[in-house]
Every structure is written in C-alpha cells, then in structure tokens.
Write a protein that holds these residues in place. Structure first.
Motif, PDB file in Angstrom:
ATOM      1  N   ALA B 191       0.884  -1.175  -0.079  1.00  0.00           N
ATOM      2  CA  ALA B 191       0.001   0.093   0.096  1.00  0.00           C
ATOM      3  C   ALA B 191       0.969   1.352   0.134  1.00  0.00           C
ATOM      4  O   ALA B 191       0.661   2.158  -0.778  1.00  0.00           O
ATOM      5  CB  ALA B 191      -0.927  -0.169   1.318  1.00  0.00           C
ATOM      6  N   LEU B 193       3.743   1.416  -1.273  1.00  0.00           N
ATOM      7  CA  LEU B 193       4.429   1.864  -2.572  1.00  0.00           C
ATOM      8  C   LEU B 193       3.651   2.159  -3.492  1.00  0.00           C
ATOM      9  O   LEU B 193       3.859   3.103  -4.526  1.00  0.00           O
ATOM     10  CB  LEU B 193       4.947   0.449  -3.022  1.00  0.00           C
ATOM     11  N   GLU B 194       2.109   1.877  -3.433  1.00  0.00           N
ATOM     12  CA  GLU B 194       1.125   2.721  -4.072  1.00  0.00           C
ATOM     13  C   GLU B 194       0.795   4.117  -3.710  1.00  0.00           C
ATOM     14  O   GLU B 194      -0.260   4.866  -4.388  1.00  0.00           O
ATOM     15  CB  GLU B 194      -0.083   1.738  -4.158  1.00  0.00           C
ATOM     16  N   GLY B 195       1.291   4.632  -2.835  1.00  0.00           N
ATOM     17  CA  GLY B 195       1.212   5.995  -2.342  1.00  0.00           C
ATOM     18  C   GLY B 195      -0.084   6.191  -1.340  1.00  0.00           C
ATOM     19  O   GLY B 195      -0.454   7.366  -1.026  1.00  0.00           O
TER      20      GLY B 195
END
Lengths: 352, 293
Positions: B191, B193-195
C-alpha cells in the motif's frame, strides 16, 4: 529515464552489516537479476531501491535523480512481493486498481487500463474473484497486473516465482520476460535460483555476504566466473573445484600435473559437463554413485580424497565403486587463487 | 450386534453424564424454571403462587423503574461500546508499531483488565469523591467548585461509563493486537508503494481485515454492557434515584431486596430475549460484511 544506479550502498542494523558497499548500474529497459544464496543481502538491496528500507550509506539514483531518501511512493516504481501481498478482502479488480484509486484516477481511465492489463496477464474472466479463490499462478498474475497497471517504468520483483510449482515457474519465467520486453520495463528481479537468473536476465549481479561477487551477462558468469564462489554458484550441477598440490613446474591433482605457471596454492575448476570418460590418458577416478536425470547422468566420483561430479550422456549404472579415467579440454579449465578465490588467468592448463 | 450397539450407547451416555448433569442443573433447568416462573405470581404465606399468564409482563410495561433502567442500559451500551472499541484499535495500532518500552506500554494498557472490578470501583471512588477526590482536587486548582460526581443524577451514569471504558478498552486491545500481528507486513508495504496514506491504508485494508475481531469484540462488549454490575454495588447501588441502575442490577434488587422472584424472572426473560435478538442481528447484518481469512 529509468536507469537505476547504486553507488556505495550500505545497510547496517547496529553492528550487523546486511549490504556492504554495493555499486551497480541497471540501464533503462534492462532485465537485471540480483542473485545469491539466502542471507546475501539481495532482498535488502531491492527493498532499499524500493524505498521500503532506509539506506545507511551511499547514493541511489533513479533516472539521474538522487532518490536515496525519497519516499517509496514518489519513486515511480512497482513491486511484486514474494508472498504477492494481495489484499485478501478485495477482489481481483479492486486489488489491481488499488493504486489507481489511491491516486484518484478518473473511473473511465481506470476501466480502460484494467481491461488492457487483465487481457495482458490473462485474468479477464476472474475479476470478481477473491484471492483465496485463485490458484497460486493466478495470484501471481494478479500481483503482476497490480504492478504493471501503474505504468511505472521500473518494476521490482522479490522472488516472485518461489511459491509456484516447477512447471508453472517455467511458464511464468517466459511470460514475465516477454512482458518486460513488450512493455519496455526496467526490471530488477531477486532470486536465489541460478537457473532462473540465467534464463531471464540481461544482466546478473551475483551477491554473496552483502558484497558483489560478479556482475555481467549470464554467459559471462558461466564462461568466465570471476571468483570460486561464482563458479560454484552458477551452473547445475556446480563446477568442481579441486585443491591442487604444488609441484616443481606447477600444480598437480592426485599426482598428475595439470597446471603450470602457478603462483602459490590454487583451485582447479572444471564443470561436470566439460568432463568426459576416456579409455586412456586423463586422470584416474573412482566412480561412487550415479544420479540419473533422463537425458544425462550425473556421476559422483572421487579423486584421491576429493569429490567431483561428472556429467555424461545416457544412463550409467554404478552398482559398486569402479575405477575409470576422465579427461577434459584445457580451454574449459578455470583456475582460482586458493586464498582470495579470485580468478587467475595467468596459469596455463596442461593437456592430459 | 444390537446388544453391542446398546452397550456402546450406555457407555457413551455414561461418559456424557457428568457434564450433562452440571449443564442441566446449572444452566438449562434454571433457564427453563425462570421462564416458567415469569408466568406465575409471587407466592406468599397467605396467597400461594398461581398461573397469571402475561400479567407480570404487563406489570413490567407499566413499571417506570424498568423503563428508566432499560434506557440507562442503552445509554450505557451506546456510551461504552463505540468508544472502548475505537480506543482499543488505536492502542493496538500504537503498541503494534516500533516503540521504545513497547512491552511495558502494552502491559500498562492491559493492567485495568486484570484488576478485579471491585478494586477498580474503589480506585475510581477515590477519584470521584467530592472535595478530597482526584477530580475535585484537580478542578480546584482551576478554581472550579466542588462537584458530587456520583451523587448527581446528571453525571453519575457518565462516571460509570468512563470507568467501564477505562477497564474494557485494554481488554479489547489484546484481541486487536493479536489480529494485527497476523496481518502480513507486505500488505502495508504494498500500500505504501502505491502511495496510500496511513489513514487510507487503515480504512481500506487494516480495518476491513480486522472485522472478524471487531464482530467478536462487539458481541462481547454488548453482552458485557448488560452483564457487568459489580461496580454498581461499590459505587452507587444504582442511585441516586435509579440514575445509574442497570437492568441486571435492577433484577438483583427485585429478586433479593424486594424478594419478588416472579417479577425478577420476567425481567430476566426479557433481558435474555433482548440479548439473543441483538446477537442474532449482529451476526445476520455484520457477517456479510466480515471477511474471514
């Protein structure tokens, strides 16, 4: 844009050093493999590139910009985890779209991208399933889809195939490689499986004990291993490394002089597939057991008090130890310094 | 053949008997007897007990005290459950993270739970005592007048609610902490990494994955809110003017102070029906929203 460059990257936890002064460069569009035994620091290196782990020392640049301490979300990269890290309560579609929703992508665009990605990874009929209703291979595809839908130029993969069975792993290798080339992604792929590394990578970076042993194209690692470790890690079965005894003119194995121009103790390396049985000449070995693999047999043998493996075509049975002679071509001989393990090209192999 | 089967039946029933005797004697018989009693009048020396049908229930509907304690109990449940669950999640997330002195913090949060309710009530009695209690001492510093916290019908229920939250939040925290530790850390990393912000991750991933725990805790909390009366004995005895009385405490009073067991049985039946209804409702409505792994 997506060239990744590490210079002097080090990771410490208190006294312990996980990654020790590692520098390498992965050019845009390259499929690079971080290879090494478990605990060698390859996953830590990947996690530092991803921004999930702090860098203790050194500079990480992506696309020419210093990203050493940039938050993970701003590095424009995707990651596929070993465990896939799928959200178990969300269905396939929601899992794939998770990142786009976080970034508030317009619904119409999400729908087109989802359709395209689902088509690419072959999940179109499974979008409303929960991860628990999918097979291992399908979960793997969801994880891939989630990584590529972001359309990031860089994709990091942490042992993504290690939870799959052998046949599926073989298929996914080819698929991931094809996907990378089709989308032109820069991929850094962590694995401990040297066969995976050899078959997928444009470039292999071999790590051991937190340091780089060798980096280069797969065939360079195979043909000219830079260290004894690289020699024994690449190739199945691994290269035979025999201790030699210094004699006047060079070095000998079990009384037969095989090298000349040696300087101190050295290791004599020869791959099992580069040895063959002969009636005359060569050196004498005692065959101990045989491991039949179908197209070939791996024969375990002894030279003096050292063990070697010899690969030979067909099916060989060794019901009880038997004497035989083996020989090799001098061009296939590798010599390493016994102390440092470094490759030594000044030594000449003698024909036997 | 049939003899062997009947023998093994006898053997089976003999094995079941000890547990069955205790269950029947202490659970099923009292429950059935209570139900039966609620349809009879309270017998006295002059007037023996007789079947009165729903008369006791009709009396209950006219009983102002019943409505008052029922309302108190609802306020008590509404006041304690959401706050203690929210606090429990907050504390669990907090002590699940990297934290100096983490185990001491965890223990500190859990301490109220291991204290007996009577001891807890005594501690809080010192806090609430007018003039010399902790609350009044502190408010005196700011020049506020003394207040009889437990003696004022407006504040007494709030005081009881505060104690219950203090005691229960740490207990529920343990369940959430256990559930949090089963969540793979990669989910949070994926999560991140997805911002996704921490709040987004909590709302979209962590909280939904904690739903089985929340359902369990919720049912426990509801049952507890109708079940816990120990502190009332020490703190208020239901007063003043029944302002802090809860259903079970009222049942106790009716049965053992007013010695009206028939009416007490009626109230018990109603309480059990309410609890059963709530539990069924919770499972029916929430189960569809809960993701079990």
């Amino acid at each position: 844009m997506s060239t990744i460059e590490l210079s002097g990257i080090t990771k410490r936890w208190g006294e312990a050093i996980g990654v020790d002064n590692v520098s390498f460069r992965v050019d845009e569009g390259t499929f690079a493999i971080l290879l090494g035994p478990s605990g060698c620091g390859k996953s830590t290196t990947l996690r530092m590139i991803a921004g999930l782990e702090d860098v203790s020392e050194g500079v990480l640049s992506i696309g020419g910009n210093d990203m050493t301490s940039t938050p993970a979300a701003d590095r424009k990269l995707s990651m596929v985890f070993q465990s896939y890290a799928l959200f178990p309560h969300l269905n396939v579609e929601e899992n794939i779209l998770f990142g786009l929703k976080v970034r508030k992508t317009p619904p119409a665009e999400m729908a087109t991208r989802l359709a395209k990605v689902a088509e690419i990874v072959g999940l179109s009929g499974l979008l409303d399933r929960k991860p628990s209703q999918l097979s291992g291979g399908q979960r793997q595809r969801v994880a891939l889809a989630r990584a590529i839908i972001a359309e990031n130029p860089i994709c990091l993969m942490d042992e993504p195939l290690s939870n799959l069975d052998a046949k599926l792993r073989q298929e996914m290798r080819i698929e991931i490689r094809a996907l990378q080339q089709r989308l032109g992604m820069t991929v850094i792929y962590v694995t401990h499986d040297q066969a995976e590394a050899m078959s997928m990578g444009d470039k292999v970076i071999l790590l051991n004990d937190g340091k780089i042993e060798q980096e280069g194209a797969p065939d360079v690692l195979y043909d000219r291993p830079a260290t004894a470790f690289a020699a024994s890690f690449i190739g199945t079965p691994p290269m035979n490394l025999l201790k030699t005894v210094a004699v006047d003119s060079g070095a000998a194995i079990d009384g037969t002089t095989v090298l000349e121009g040696t300087n101190g103790a050295c290791l004599f390396g020869i791959r099992p597939e580069h040895m063959e049985f002969t009636d005359a000449g060569g050196i004498e070995v005692e065959l101990v057991s045989a491991d039949y693999l179908g197209s070939e047999t791996i024969v375990a043998a002894r030279v003096g008090d050292q063990s070697i493996l010899v690969q030979t075509p067909g099916h060989v049975r060794i019901p009880e130890p038997v004497k035989a002679r083996v020989t090799w071509d001098t061009k296939n001989v590798h010599v390493f310094d016994a102390g440092s393990g470094r490759r030594d090209d000044n030594v000449r192999a003698l024909p036997i | 053949m049939s003899r062997r089967i009947s023998q093994s039946y006898i053997y089976g029933w003999l094995l079941l008997m000890p547990a069955a005797i205790f269950l029947i004697a202490f659970t099923y018989y009292p429950a059935v007897a209570t139900l039966a009693k609620s349809f009879f009048s309270q017998g006295t020396a002059l007037k023996p007990s007789e079947f009165v049908g729903f008369e006791n229930f009709a009396y209950m509907l006219d009983d102002d005290v019943f409505w008052k304690v029922a309302w108190n109990n609802i306020m008590y449940a509404v006041g304690t459950i959401p706050i203690s669950i929210a606090l429990a999640i907050l504390m669990a997330v907090w002590v699940n993270g990297k934290l100096p002195l983490r185990s001491i913090t965890r223990m500190a949060y859990f301490t109220p739970t291991i204290l007996p309710m009577i001891a807890v009530a005594n501690i809080w009695l010192f806090f609430y005592t007018p003039d010399i209690g902790l609350l009044d001492q502190v408010s005196a510093v700011f020049g506020l007048p003394s207040h009889n916290w437990l003696g004022d019908p407006d504040t007494v229920l709030g005081c009881i609610i505060a104690i219950t939250i203090w005691k229960e939040a740490g207990f529920f925290m343990i369940f959430y902490l256990a559930a949090l530790q089963t969540l793979p850390p990669e989910l949070e990393e994926a999560a991140r990494l997805e911002g996704a912000s921490r709040w987004y991750y909590f709302r979209r991933v962590m909280f939904p994955l904690l739903m089985p725990t929340t359902l369990f805790v919720l049912i426990n909390a509801v049952i507890n809110s109708f079940k816990l009366v120990d502190h009332l004995f020490i703190l208020t005895k239901g007063g003043p003017d029944n302002a802090s009385s809860l259903l079970l405490y009222y049942i106790y009073e009716v049965a053992f102070s007013f010695l009206d067991q028939a009416y007490a049985s009626t109230l018990t039946v109603v309480l059990l029906l309410m609890l059963a209804l709530i539990a069924v409702g919770q499972f029916y409505f929430l189960d569809k929203r809960v993701h079990y792994r």
